[in-house]
Motif scaffolding. Structure first.
Motif, PDB file in Angstrom:
ATOM      1  N   MET A   1       0.837  -1.200   0.000  1.00 48.12           N
ATOM      2  CA  MET A   1       0.000   0.000   0.000  1.00 48.12           C
ATOM      3  C   MET A   1       0.872   1.250   0.000  1.00 48.12           C
ATOM      4  O   MET A   1       0.877   2.005  -0.945  1.00 48.12           O
ATOM      5  N   GLY A 142       5.207   8.321  -2.569  1.00 50.22           N
ATOM      6  CA  GLY A 142       5.153   9.359  -3.598  1.00 50.22           C
ATOM      7  C   GLY A 142       4.781  10.704  -3.030  1.00 50.22           C
ATOM      8  O   GLY A 142       5.243  11.738  -3.504  1.00 50.22           O
ATOM      9  N   ILE A 143       3.911  10.719  -1.981  1.00 51.76           N
ATOM     10  CA  ILE A 143       3.474  12.013  -1.466  1.00 51.76           C
ATOM     11  C   ILE A 143       4.493  12.593  -0.494  1.00 51.76           C
ATOM     12  O   ILE A 143       4.354  13.721  -0.069  1.00 51.76           O
ATOM     13  N   PHE A 146       4.562  15.850   1.715  1.00 46.53           N
ATOM     14  CA  PHE A 146       3.162  16.200   1.992  1.00 46.53           C
ATOM     15  C   PHE A 146       2.620  15.366   3.147  1.00 46.53           C
ATOM     16  O   PHE A 146       1.796  15.836   3.940  1.00 46.53           O
ATOM     17  N   SER A 150       0.768  16.839   6.443  1.00 46.02           N
ATOM     18  CA  SER A 150      -0.576  16.470   6.891  1.00 46.02           C
ATOM     19  C   SER A 150      -0.509  15.784   8.258  1.00 46.02           C
ATOM     20  O   SER A 150      -1.398  15.988   9.082  1.00 46.02           O
ATOM     21  N   SER A 153      -0.380  18.160  11.118  1.00 46.44           N
ATOM     22  CA  SER A 153      -1.595  18.901  11.423  1.00 46.44           C
ATOM     23  C   SER A 153      -2.481  18.144  12.408  1.00 46.44           C
ATOM     24  O   SER A 153      -3.475  18.681  12.883  1.00 46.44           O
ATOM     25  N   ILE A 154      -2.117  16.887  12.727  1.00 46.09           N
ATOM     26  CA  ILE A 154      -2.901  16.136  13.719  1.00 46.09           C
ATOM     27  C   ILE A 154      -2.542  16.590  15.127  1.00 46.09           C
ATOM     28  O   ILE A 154      -3.367  16.587  16.031  1.00 46.09           O
ATOM     29  N   ILE A 157      -4.697  18.646  17.645  1.00 45.74           N
ATOM     30  CA  ILE A 157      -5.841  17.983  18.278  1.00 45.74           C
ATOM     31  C   ILE A 157      -5.415  17.350  19.590  1.00 45.74           C
ATOM     32  O   ILE A 157      -6.105  17.463  20.615  1.00 45.74           O
ATOM     33  N   LEU A 160      -4.994  20.182  22.110  1.00 43.61           N
ATOM     34  CA  LEU A 160      -6.289  20.669  22.595  1.00 43.61           C
ATOM     35  C   LEU A 160      -6.904  19.659  23.551  1.00 43.61           C
ATOM     36  O   LEU A 160      -7.478  20.014  24.577  1.00 43.61           O
ATOM     37  N   GLU A 186       1.726  26.639  10.197  1.00 39.33           N
ATOM     38  CA  GLU A 186       1.742  25.560   9.216  1.00 39.33           C
ATOM     39  C   GLU A 186       1.619  26.101   7.797  1.00 39.33           C
ATOM     40  O   GLU A 186       2.141  25.516   6.857  1.00 39.33           O
TER      41      GLU A 186
ATOM     42  N   MET B  44     -10.128  10.560  10.351  1.00 41.14           N
ATOM     43  CA  MET B  44      -8.883   9.793  10.211  1.00 41.14           C
ATOM     44  C   MET B  44      -9.156   8.425   9.596  1.00 41.14           C
ATOM     45  O   MET B  44      -8.418   7.949   8.731  1.00 41.14           O
ATOM     46  N   LEU B  51      -6.445   5.317   1.897  1.00 38.28           N
ATOM     47  CA  LEU B  51      -5.136   4.665   1.771  1.00 38.28           C
ATOM     48  C   LEU B  51      -5.304   3.243   1.267  1.00 38.28           C
ATOM     49  O   LEU B  51      -4.547   2.775   0.421  1.00 38.28           O
ATOM     50  N   LEU B  52      -6.317   2.551   1.792  1.00 36.02           N
ATOM     51  CA  LEU B  52      -6.567   1.174   1.353  1.00 36.02           C
ATOM     52  C   LEU B  52      -6.900   1.132  -0.120  1.00 36.02           C
ATOM     53  O   LEU B  52      -6.619   0.161  -0.811  1.00 36.02           O
ATOM     54  N   ASN B  54      -5.522   2.871  -2.290  1.00 36.11           N
ATOM     55  CA  ASN B  54      -4.326   3.280  -3.008  1.00 36.11           C
ATOM     56  C   ASN B  54      -4.366   4.737  -3.431  1.00 36.11           C
ATOM     57  O   ASN B  54      -3.770   5.117  -4.433  1.00 36.11           O
ATOM     58  N   SER B  56      -3.166   7.711  -1.900  1.00 36.71           N
ATOM     59  CA  SER B  56      -2.456   8.282  -0.753  1.00 36.71           C
ATOM     60  C   SER B  56      -2.542   9.803  -0.727  1.00 36.71           C
ATOM     61  O   SER B  56      -2.609  10.400   0.341  1.00 36.71           O
ATOM     62  N   PHE B  57      -2.581  10.432  -1.927  1.00 36.01           N
ATOM     63  CA  PHE B  57      -2.669  11.895  -1.938  1.00 36.01           C
ATOM     64  C   PHE B  57      -3.994  12.366  -1.357  1.00 36.01           C
ATOM     65  O   PHE B  57      -4.041  13.283  -0.538  1.00 36.01           O
ATOM     66  N   ALA B  60      -3.904  11.979   2.396  1.00 36.63           N
ATOM     67  CA  ALA B  60      -3.151  13.025   3.092  1.00 36.63           C
ATOM     68  C   ALA B  60      -3.917  14.342   3.066  1.00 36.63           C
ATOM     69  O   ALA B  60      -3.951  15.075   4.057  1.00 36.63           O
ATOM     70  N   ALA B  61      -4.570  14.627   1.922  1.00 41.35           N
ATOM     71  CA  ALA B  61      -5.348  15.860   1.835  1.00 41.35           C
ATOM     72  C   ALA B  61      -6.517  15.813   2.805  1.00 41.35           C
ATOM     73  O   ALA B  61      -6.851  16.811   3.451  1.00 41.35           O
ATOM     74  N   VAL B  63      -6.598  14.223   5.677  1.00 43.76           N
ATOM     75  CA  VAL B  63      -6.087  14.478   7.027  1.00 43.76           C
ATOM     76  C   VAL B  63      -5.795  15.962   7.195  1.00 43.76           C
ATOM     77  O   VAL B  63      -6.182  16.589   8.189  1.00 43.76           O
ATOM     78  N   LEU B  64      -5.142  16.557   6.191  1.00 42.09           N
ATOM     79  CA  LEU B  64      -4.745  17.962   6.308  1.00 42.09           C
ATOM     80  C   LEU B  64      -5.962  18.874   6.426  1.00 42.09           C
ATOM     81  O   LEU B  64      -6.015  19.751   7.284  1.00 42.09           O
ATOM     82  N   VAL B  67      -9.040  16.864   9.301  1.00 39.62           N
ATOM     83  CA  VAL B  67      -8.568  16.731  10.682  1.00 39.62           C
ATOM     84  C   VAL B  67      -7.825  17.991  11.106  1.00 39.62           C
ATOM     85  O   VAL B  67      -8.096  18.570  12.152  1.00 39.62           O
ATOM     86  N   GLY B  68      -6.892  18.444  10.253  1.00 39.80           N
ATOM     87  CA  GLY B  68      -6.023  19.541  10.661  1.00 39.80           C
ATOM     88  C   GLY B  68      -6.700  20.894  10.635  1.00 39.80           C
ATOM     89  O   GLY B  68      -6.308  21.786  11.373  1.00 39.80           O
ATOM     90  N   ASN B  71     -11.666  20.089  11.808  1.00 38.35           N
ATOM     91  CA  ASN B  71     -11.918  19.569  13.145  1.00 38.35           C
ATOM     92  C   ASN B  71     -11.288  20.458  14.217  1.00 38.35           C
ATOM     93  O   ASN B  71     -11.883  20.690  15.269  1.00 38.35           O
ATOM     94  N   VAL B  72     -10.085  20.973  13.936  1.00 29.75           N
ATOM     95  CA  VAL B  72      -9.450  21.870  14.903  1.00 29.75           C
ATOM     96  C   VAL B  72     -10.284  23.129  15.072  1.00 29.75           C
ATOM     97  O   VAL B  72     -10.468  23.638  16.185  1.00 29.75           O
ATOM     98  N   GLU B 130       0.648   6.240  -7.186  1.00 25.56           N
ATOM     99  CA  GLU B 130       1.514   7.394  -6.943  1.00 25.56           C
ATOM    100  C   GLU B 130       1.401   8.476  -8.018  1.00 25.56           C
ATOM    101  O   GLU B 130       1.722   9.620  -7.780  1.00 25.56           O
TER     102      GLU B 130
END
Lengths: 385, 200
Positions: A1, A142-143, A146, A150, A153-154, A157, A160, A186, B44, B51-52, B54, B56-57, B60-61, B63-64, B67-68, B71-72, B130
């Motif tokens: 993965m 690949g990311i 990035f 990301s 940014s956790i 939380i 807080l 950030e 999350m 991710l499962l 495939n 990944s971008f 990550a986006a 989460v950013l 979540v980031g 949610n904050v 990727e």
């Protein structure tokens, strides 16, 4: 993965460097195991190694911090625990390990316990993308960079959460300050990384380093991105809550911020998290701006001057070890700089902090991005067209 | 079944159970702070599902952004406005709950029906993995340029609006009395600039 070794192999690089997984798999096949079992046996090894490296890095950093702080104040610092007090961080860790774990009576037990974990885990996960050599990293995703942005940014939380769960006004204020600081710094951080990514046409940390190591010292990104380097360093210090940006735990104002109610191992998790984050930030600065594992003069040039084949196993081993040493050396130079900054700069106020982030660093990093894009169009050869 | 596939199945089961249980608890829990933190957990887990697949971008986006940022922001709003006040009991709460539960279950039934009658083309197109980052960028700046720009303009409008609403502005002269305003105060008073002060 997550693993993408196929991507790794498609890059046309003359010197592929050390490939420990390949050697390990071969050795295991020599013992008589199937490649699949060898792969499963291999998987936990780099993770454990990086975890150990991170913790040892923290111990060294704590020792350095104590020694350099002492030198800055004309003291001797830790002296009796081991030679030059080198075992002092171990003693600190041991002390925290055996201390009683206190949860305040009216605190929220679950959130109180989960908070430090949420602060520590993303920082450790970010070590996934730190390369010490061409193939000396856990996963060349690949990311790449990035993923780090990301994951970091956790963290707010978790801050807080622990601030809220402590049921203490200093903790809550500290948590809110930490989260505000973290999210406002950030943005310039990500923008300065974006300028680098634009030049190397890839998010992968391995590509970013490779793009810097064409002619050694002169091709490092710090010469092409001086403004980005300074913005990134300021933001990294703010993200790590180092002085001059340690407002969330400013002891004169907030006791110890979100850590006030924590004791024992939970406090140690915060402590560990902040130092791992410092080492990680230093490593990332060295990867993004200071050529990562690259030697100031390319190893291939030296090898050809001495008349050696750069792909010979012994030279590869030498290059690999030199790469690890260079990465760590650059990172610790930056850690040294961070410790010096701690004792030479006064703490900023919260309004100065937010002004600096939003009114100065954000516009400057936007302009930096724009200028980088323009330069990339004008001088595609120098700025990675 | 080899190891990779069984790992994926286990991960999928864990993540989807977290998503389902978490989102139900977000709605049903009495404590709003728990709801907000659980929402982060749900976001999350959704990233884990990406991710499962495939992607990944996208993960990550997710989460950013969710979540980031989202949610904050929610947590900030809750913690800054954390008034402990007793809410008045709403009339006919039981009937309302029954109605909303019925609507929710109706929607669920509709979704399950859609899921069952749609001829899904399985397995779908192969994930590009990727390369997705580059492909998303290409699409955003060619055939999806207009929606992308519209979204940016919308976000800019929202941002300016938020600044105008939240700004604490101290004019040099008081609009009503014409006296010079003392500006030495570091903490500026909370007077929204949209309110016309001349009428006072």
């Amino acid at each position: 993965m997550l693993t993408s070794n196929s991507l790794n192999q498609t890059f046309a690089i003359a010197n592929s460097g050390l490939d420990l997984e390949f050697s390990f798999t071969k050795a295991m096949e020599g013992v008589g195991l199937s490649p699949e079992i060898a792969h499963i046996l291999w998987l936990p090894l780099p993770m454990a190694l990086v975890l150990v490296a991170a913790v040892v890095g923290v111990l060294v950093t704590v020792w350095l911090e104590r020694k350099i702080s002492a030198a800055a104040q004309q003291r001797i610092g830790p002296e009796y625990a081991g030679a030059l007090g080198i075992l002092q961080p171990m003693a600190d860790g041991l002390k925290l390990l055996v201390k009683e774990d206190i949860i305040p009576a009216r605190a929220d037990t679950w959130l109180f316990t989960l908070g430090p974990v949420l602060v520590l885990v993303p920082v450790i996960l970010s070590w996934l993308i730190v390369p010490f050599g061409q193939k000396l990293l856990i996963s060349n995703v690949g990311i790449g960079i990035f993923l780090w942005i990301s994951l970091s940014s956790i963290q707010p939380i978790g801050l807080l959460m622990s601030g809220y769960a402590s049921n203490n006004k200093y903790s809550l204020l500290g948590g809110l300050r930490a989260a505000a600081q973290s999210i406002s710094y950030e943005i310039p951080l990500a923008l300065s990384v974006l300028a680098i990514v634009m030049m190397s046409n890839s998010l992968s940390t391995v590509d970013i380093v490779n793009q810097q190591n064409t002619i050694g010292l002169l091709s490092w990104n710090i010469w092409r991105q001086p403004v980005g380097f300074i913005i990134f360093w300021i933001c990294a210090l703010a993200e790590c809550e180092r002085l001059p940006f340690d407002l969330p735990e400013a002891e004169e104002e907030l006791v110890a911020g979100y850590q006030t109610e924590y004791a024992g191992m939970k406090f140690a998790l915060f402590y560990l998290g902040s130092y791992i984050n410092l080492v990680l930030s230093a490593l990332l600065v060295s990867i993004l701006y200071l050529g990562g594992w690259g030697f100031p003069i390319p190893i291939e040039w030296i090898a050809s001057w001495v008349g050696q084949d750069p792909n010979a196993p012994s030279i590869e081993l030498l290059t690999g070890s030199l790469g690890i040493i260079m990465t760590i050396l650059k990172a610790y130079l930056l850690v040294f700089l961070a410790i010096l900054l701690r004792w030479t700069t006064p703490r900023v106020r919260i309004d100065q902090l937010l002004d600096l982030g939003w009114k100065f660093l954000l516009p400057i990093s936007l302009v930096n991005l724009l200028v980088t894009a323009g330069l990339k169009l004008i001088f595609p050869s120098a700025f990675g067209g | 079944m080899n190891i990779a596939i069984s790992t994926q199945t286990i991960c999928f089961l864990i993540l989807s159970s977290i998503v389902i249980v978490g989102s139900i608890s977000v709605v049903l829990l009495e404590n709003i702070v728990y709801s907000a933190f659980l929402l982060g957990g749900v976001f999350m887990s959704v990233a884990g599902l990406y991710l499962l697949l495939n992607a990944s971008f996208v993960a990550a986006a997710q989460v950013l952004v969710y979540v980031g940022a989202v949610n904050v922001l929610i947590l900030f709003a809750i913690m800054l406005v954390n008034k402990r006040e007793e809410l008045k009991p709403v009339k006919g709460l039981k009937i309302r709950k029954i109605f909303s539960a019925a609507i929710c279950f109706g929607l669920l039934a509709l979704l399950i029906r859609v899921d069952l009658i749609t001829p899904w083309s399985l397995p779908g197109p192969v994930a590009i993995g990727e390369e997705a980052t580059a492909r998303i960028g290409e699409h955003l700046f060619t055939d999806y340029l207009l929606p992308f720009e519209l979204a940016s303009v919308l976000l800019l409008m929202a941002m300016i609006g938020a600044i105008v609403l939240a700004r604490r502005d101290v004019p040099t002269k008081d609009i009503g009395t014409g006296n010079v305003v003392n500006q030495s105060l570091l903490e500026k008073p909370n007077v929204p600039i949209l309110i016309d002060k001349s009428s006072n």
